[in-house]
Design a protein around this motif. Structure first.
Motif, mmCIF file in Angstrom:
data_model
loop_
_atom_site.group_PDB
_atom_site.id
_atom_site.type_symbol
_atom_site.label_atom_id
_atom_site.label_comp_id
_atom_site.label_asym_id
_atom_site.label_seq_id
_atom_site.Cartn_x
_atom_site.Cartn_y
_atom_site.Cartn_z
ATOM 1 N N LEU A 51 4.591 -56.748 77.471
ATOM 2 C CA LEU A 51 5.050 -55.369 77.279
ATOM 3 C C LEU A 51 3.880 -54.400 77.218
ATOM 4 C CD1 LEU A 51 7.937 -55.811 74.730
ATOM 5 C CD2 LEU A 51 8.103 -54.974 77.044
ATOM 6 N N LEU A 52 2.773 -54.852 76.620
ATOM 7 C CA LEU A 52 1.603 -53.965 76.506
ATOM 8 C C LEU A 52 1.041 -53.639 77.885
ATOM 9 C CD1 LEU A 52 -0.362 -55.294 73.419
ATOM 10 C CD2 LEU A 52 0.706 -53.068 73.705
ATOM 11 N N ARG A 53 1.168 -54.576 78.824
ATOM 12 C CA ARG A 53 0.610 -54.337 80.154
ATOM 13 C C ARG A 53 1.506 -53.466 81.013
ATOM 14 N NH1 ARG A 53 -1.108 -59.833 80.059
ATOM 15 N NH2 ARG A 53 0.774 -60.412 81.179
ATOM 16 N N LYS A 54 2.813 -53.409 80.658
ATOM 17 C CA LYS A 54 3.740 -52.672 81.522
ATOM 18 C C LYS A 54 3.614 -51.166 81.307
ATOM 19 C CE LYS A 54 6.979 -56.046 82.758
ATOM 20 N NZ LYS A 54 8.286 -56.205 83.365
ATOM 21 N N GLU A 55 4.030 -50.407 82.317
ATOM 22 C CA GLU A 55 3.923 -48.961 82.177
ATOM 23 C C GLU A 55 5.100 -48.426 81.365
ATOM 24 O OE1 GLU A 55 4.636 -46.201 85.356
ATOM 25 O OE2 GLU A 55 5.725 -47.736 86.461
ATOM 26 N N VAL A 56 4.885 -47.256 80.761
ATOM 27 C CA VAL A 56 5.905 -46.646 79.926
ATOM 28 C C VAL A 56 6.781 -45.758 80.791
ATOM 29 C CG1 VAL A 56 6.294 -45.035 78.052
ATOM 30 C CG2 VAL A 56 4.471 -46.709 77.885
ATOM 31 N N VAL A 57 8.079 -45.929 80.688
ATOM 32 C CA VAL A 57 9.012 -45.052 81.394
ATOM 33 C C VAL A 57 9.664 -44.145 80.359
ATOM 34 C CG1 VAL A 57 11.021 -44.940 82.870
ATOM 35 C CG2 VAL A 57 9.463 -46.869 83.040
ATOM 36 N N LEU A 58 9.456 -42.844 80.529
ATOM 37 C CA LEU A 58 10.012 -41.902 79.561
ATOM 38 C C LEU A 58 11.198 -41.170 80.172
ATOM 39 C CD1 LEU A 58 6.942 -40.173 77.906
ATOM 40 C CD2 LEU A 58 8.604 -41.654 76.823
ATOM 41 N N ALA A 59 12.200 -40.909 79.345
ATOM 42 C CA ALA A 59 13.327 -40.104 79.805
ATOM 43 C C ALA A 59 12.866 -38.655 79.948
ATOM 44 C CB ALA A 59 14.480 -40.202 78.821
ATOM 45 N N HIS A 60 13.531 -37.898 80.832
ATOM 46 C CA HIS A 60 13.119 -36.504 81.022
ATOM 47 C C HIS A 60 13.306 -35.699 79.753
ATOM 48 C CE1 HIS A 60 12.368 -37.018 85.181
ATOM 49 N NE2 HIS A 60 13.576 -37.504 85.392
ATOM 50 N N SER A 61 14.328 -36.058 78.981
ATOM 51 C CA SER A 61 14.638 -35.264 77.794
ATOM 52 C C SER A 61 13.833 -35.696 76.573
ATOM 53 C CB SER A 61 16.130 -35.377 77.500
ATOM 54 O OG SER A 61 16.476 -36.736 77.440
ATOM 55 N N ALA A 62 12.913 -36.660 76.729
ATOM 56 C CA ALA A 62 12.203 -37.160 75.558
ATOM 57 C C ALA A 62 11.166 -36.152 75.078
ATOM 58 C CB ALA A 62 11.511 -38.476 75.885
ATOM 59 N N SER A 63 11.132 -35.904 73.784
ATOM 60 C CA SER A 63 10.151 -34.972 73.227
ATOM 61 C C SER A 63 9.015 -35.763 72.579
ATOM 62 C CB SER A 63 10.826 -34.076 72.197
ATOM 63 O OG SER A 63 11.095 -34.818 71.035
ATOM 64 N N TRP A 64 8.116 -35.043 71.880
ATOM 65 C CA TRP A 64 6.979 -35.729 71.253
ATOM 66 C C TRP A 64 7.440 -36.690 70.168
ATOM 67 C CZ3 TRP A 64 6.292 -35.176 66.070
ATOM 68 C CH2 TRP A 64 6.974 -34.121 65.462
ATOM 69 N N VAL A 65 8.612 -36.413 69.549
ATOM 70 C CA VAL A 65 9.107 -37.315 68.501
ATOM 71 C C VAL A 65 9.271 -38.715 69.076
ATOM 72 C CG1 VAL A 65 11.057 -37.777 66.977
ATOM 73 C CG2 VAL A 65 10.288 -35.453 67.324
ATOM 74 N N PHE A 66 9.832 -38.763 70.279
ATOM 75 C CA PHE A 66 10.096 -40.047 70.899
ATOM 76 C C PHE A 66 8.794 -40.796 71.164
ATOM 77 C CE2 PHE A 66 11.124 -42.758 74.529
ATOM 78 C CZ PHE A 66 12.275 -43.348 74.065
#
Lengths: 316, 221
Positions: A51-66
């Protein structure tokens, strides 16, 4: 002072190193109990590395809290675990924070996680957060009542002093301690999302609580959250071990040999606790979400009863 | 002065009795309720037997034996047969929700401890503990009787009150054996009478929910 700091550092490393091992061990025993081979014990480490090697996929609506939540959750849980005497008492941090602080750290970690569940705006995150808060609203008071019982008995809220008191000769046989143990085990099961309350291995939307909140996480964020949940399980096992089975914990400044014995005792305690947890989880069915409040209400009731009965017992 | 360990064990049994009383309130199945009542009687007989041992009072062993035989074996067995014949072994009809009953139970335990500890400040440690626990058990039994509609649950509440009385009596240096035997047998007779009564209620109203009785008397439900 330097020795204390070294012990504290060792403690933090031990907690971090053994937490995935405990999770893998419980999974393995559970698989063996139902007649499967199960993943190898070291599988959680591999999962975390992958998991550490995989890239992070963020949702468009994600804010800094996420984005901030995984780091905060992991840090709070790790510091909480560093406060529990695992193999030696007299830790450097234990003068700064007591058992109530551990409850508060875990509470803030859960708060952040619930916020992150709501942040992306998916329905699963919301359902998970709301259920987690329902569980927390009963589990936290129960945990606090256990803490109060122990502090009233030992005359201190510091885990080191409590462990030292319970190792001593004037504990005796106390009904308050028995009730507190049962209440603490029930809280630990609920807080770690183990089987009668939540199933850690499922993604079935009707039943999941913890998994629903973290459904949107990926990559290193998910790795941190998974690691935090492993550490949290280890934290509860360590608290139960150091309070209710305080044998073998080295006192401050007892020397290297005592520390090694303490570590061996600690590993034995982890093995026994993991085995008991696996047997318990395979022998019981998951309860409906709406019955969880009854289950935790019983834990709260036991905690209150333990505190009340403390006042009737002999005051020594 | 009594050995601290002996005192701790007495405390364990008496505290366990309070816990089982709360468990009685937590049950939501009739079968579980009756089994928990058998456990209640078992704990009370263990507690009495231990007190007989530490107080060197052999006649208390007889009290313990009576509690064990009659209340932990005979009465639960009779109640099991009764609820199966009445066909109510699945249901319990609480007046308020279980959670609220639990809160009331905690309040009652706190109340009895706060009342009993100052009053009995002069007495020995054992008597103090036993009296405060016994008062809790009695109050919890009363709570059980008012918080359940089903007549069988009320009978069980009534009998748990009697267990509390036994605990109080043994803590206060035992009660005369004649009294104890007559109490035990009157409980048994009460069970028989209540049993007959239950069947009469069911014959007439086709239920054992005693709320119908209130309506029959013309009271508001």
């Amino acid at each position: 002072m330097i020795l204390d700091a070294l012990v504290q550092l060792c403690q933090m490393m031990v907690v971090l190193a053994f937490a995935p091992l405990l999770a893998g061990y419980v999974r393995k025993v559970k698989a063996l109990l139902v007649g499967r081979q199960g993943p190898p014990i070291l599988q959680p480490y591999r999962d975390l590395l992958r998991l550490l090697r995989k890239e992070v996929v963020l949702a468009h609506s994600a804010s800094w809290v996420f984005r901030a939540t995984p780091y905060l959750v992991f840090a709070a849980t790790w510091v909480g675990a560093a406060l529990v005497p695992t193999f030696a008492t007299g830790l450097l941090f234990s003068y700064a924070a007591d058992m109530i602080a551990i409850v508060a750290l875990l509470g803030s970690a859960r708060f952040m996680l619930a916020l992150a569940g709501l942040d992306v705006g998916t329905s699963f995150g919301g359902i998970g957060s709301s259920r987690e808060m329902m569980i927390a609203s009963l589990a936290e008071p129960a945990m606090l009542m256990v803490v109060f019982t122990l502090s009233l008995l030992a005359g201190s809220t510091q885990l080191s002093s409590i462990a030292a008191y319970l190792q001593g000769p004037d504990v005796g046989l106390r009904v308050s301690l028995a009730l507190a143990l049962v209440a603490l085990v029930m809280v630990a099961i609920a807080e770690n999302a183990r089987i009668p309350v939540d199933n850690p291995a499922t993604h079935l939307e009707l039943t999941m609580v913890h998994e629903a909140m973290i459904l949107e996480y990926s990559g290193r964020h998910l790795a941190l959250i998974e690691a935090a949940s492993f550490v949290k399980l280890l934290l509860y096992v360590s608290v139960i071990g150091c309070v209710f089975a305080p044998w073998g914990i080295a006192a401050a400044g007892e020397g290297f040999a005592a520390y090694l014995t303490g570590l061996a005792f600690y590993l034995a305690k982890l093995a026994v606790a993991g085995l008991l947890l696996a047997v318990f989880e395979t022998s019981i069915a998951k309860m409906r979400v709406f019955r969880v409040s009854d289950f935790l209400g019983a834990a709260l009731m036991l905690g209150v009863l333990a505190t009340l009965l403390r006042f009737v017992s002999r005051l020594t | 002065m009594i050995d601290p360990l002996a005192l701790d064990i007495a405390h364990l049994f008496a505290g366990g009795l309070v816990l089982v009383s709360v468990m009685l309130l937590y049950q939501d199945r009739m079968t579980g309720l009756i089994n928990t009542f058998a456990l209640h009687a078992l704990v009370v007989s263990l507690s009495v037997a231990w007190q007989a041992f530490i107080q060197h009072a052999p006649h208390l062993y007889i009290t313990a034996a009576i509690a064990l035989v009659i209340k932990a074996v005979v009465i639960p067995f009779a109640l099991h047969r009764m609820v199966v014949r009445l066909g109510i072994h699945r249901t319990i009809e609480p007046v308020v929700s279980i959670g609220l009953t639990m809160l009331a139970a905690i309040g009652l335990i706190a109340l009895s401890i706060m009342v009993m500890l100052p009053i009995t400040a002069q007495a020995g440690t054992l008597a103090r503990e036993d009296l405060s626990f016994a008062l809790s058990v009695i109050l919890l039994g009363l709570l059980m009787m008012i918080s359940r509609r089903n007549a069988v649950s009320q009978v069980i509440g009534f009998m748990s009150i009697e267990n509390g009385l036994i605990l109080a009596a043994t803590g206060a240096k035992g009660m005369p054996l004649v009294v104890e035997i007559s109490v035990a047998f009157s409980i048994l007779v009460a069970l028989i009478v209540i049993g007959i009564f239950l069947f009469r209620i069911r014959e007439r109203f086709e239920t054992v929910d005693i709320h119908l009785l209130h309506e029959h008397r013309g009271e508001q439900p």
